[in-house]
Write an enzyme that holds these catalytic residues in place. Structure first.
Site, PDB file in Angstrom:
ATOM      1  N   CYS A 200       0.830  -1.211   0.000  1.00 53.92           N
ATOM      2  CA  CYS A 200       0.000   0.000   0.000  1.00 53.92           C
ATOM      3  C   CYS A 200       0.869   1.268   0.000  1.00 53.92           C
ATOM      4  O   CYS A 200       1.395   1.650  -1.026  1.00 53.92           O
ATOM      5  CB  CYS A 200      -0.994  -0.042   1.160  1.00 53.92           C
ATOM      6  SG  CYS A 200      -2.371   1.095   0.987  1.00 53.92           S
TER       7      CYS A 200
ATOM      8  N   HIS B 193      -3.270  -5.397   1.441  1.00 52.40           N
ATOM      9  CA  HIS B 193      -2.601  -5.671   2.719  1.00 52.40           C
ATOM     10  C   HIS B 193      -2.629  -7.168   3.042  1.00 52.40           C
ATOM     11  O   HIS B 193      -3.519  -7.625   3.757  1.00 52.40           O
ATOM     12  CB  HIS B 193      -3.303  -4.922   3.858  1.00 52.40           C
ATOM     13  CG  HIS B 193      -3.156  -3.446   3.817  1.00 52.40           C
ATOM     14  ND1 HIS B 193      -2.185  -2.768   4.520  1.00 52.40           N
ATOM     15  CD2 HIS B 193      -3.863  -2.496   3.165  1.00 52.40           C
ATOM     16  CE1 HIS B 193      -2.304  -1.470   4.305  1.00 52.40           C
ATOM     17  NE2 HIS B 193      -3.315  -1.279   3.477  1.00 52.40           N
TER      18      HIS B 193
ATOM     19  N   GLU C 263      -0.916  -8.716   5.076  1.00 55.38           N
ATOM     20  CA  GLU C 263      -0.690  -8.907   6.518  1.00 55.38           C
ATOM     21  C   GLU C 263      -1.989  -8.848   7.320  1.00 55.38           C
ATOM     22  O   GLU C 263      -2.011  -9.220   8.501  1.00 55.38           O
ATOM     23  CB  GLU C 263       0.319  -7.866   7.044  1.00 55.38           C
ATOM     24  CG  GLU C 263      -0.206  -6.457   7.220  1.00 55.38           C
ATOM     25  CD  GLU C 263      -0.331  -5.644   5.941  1.00 55.38           C
ATOM     26  OE1 GLU C 263      -0.690  -4.454   6.039  1.00 55.38           O
ATOM     27  OE2 GLU C 263      -0.096  -6.191   4.843  1.00 55.38           O
TER      28      GLU C 263
END
Length: 195
Positions: A79, A175, A177
């Site tokens: 991002c 994202h 994660e």
């Protein structure tokens, strides 16, 4: 293997937790002294790219990190990390000075590309080099508007490039994660091992 995680601002803790689940040692980079530790790769998290860029410059980290990436250090930007690595960025205010960036990937990023209404959304899509679709969480995400020949497109969503690689550099507009699927991080760790 030891991975540096830029921890100036943004979602760095989630990357650290993902690395921990994968059994990989990591450390936070908050100042120049941290950066001087031994490392095999770097993760630049999502967050606010303008803030991160200014902090990188003010803390004296911008040039040494850029030089390390240009020297072959594997880097994974998510991002805001994608924006910091992009050579060109669209969507900055024309009257504002250009925020500091690493600018090591030959591509143009479009900031906040999905607009405020679609600021956040979740989908699943193909990612080159990974079998099956992967979950993708987008939060006020950019996308890659243009990429040079040396940039390999890894994933597209609705006709927009959302993941790419240029040599030792990997970026995602989403994202990974924030999802339980660890395959994108595993993809990056394979890049680190094959260096």
């Amino acid at each position: 293997m030891r991975i540096a995680v830029l921890a100036l601002q943004g979602a760095f803790l989630e990357h650290e937790m993902m690395l921990s689940k994968l059994g990989v040692d990591c450390f936070e980079v908050r100042q120049l002294e941290d950066w001087q530790q031994e490392k095999d790769g770097l993760i630049i998290p999502g967050g606010e790219s303008t803030t991160q860029g200014k902090l990188l410059r003010d803390l004296g980290l911008l040039t040494p990190i850029r030089e390390a990436i240009e020297g072959g250090l594997p880097v994974f930007g998510t991002c805001a990390g994608l924006i910091l690595l992009a050579r060109e960025v669209e969507g900055n205010s024309p009257s504002a000075p250009v925020p500091p960036r690493l600018a090591t990937m030959h591509m143009t990023a479009a900031r906040n590309a999905y607009g405020r209404q679609l600021g956040s959304f979740h989908t699943e899509a193909h990612f080159k080099g990974i079998e099956g679709d992967i979950p993708m969480t987008f939060i006020r995400a950019p996308y890659i508007k243009e990429a040079s020949e040396e940039v390999e497109v890894l994933s597209e969503v609705d006709g927009h490039i959302v993941a790419a690689r240029q040599g030792n550099q990997l970026v995602t507009a989403f994202h990974p994660e924030l999802d339980d699927d660890m395959r994108v991080h595993e993809y990056f760790l394979k890049m680190v091992k094959s260096r």
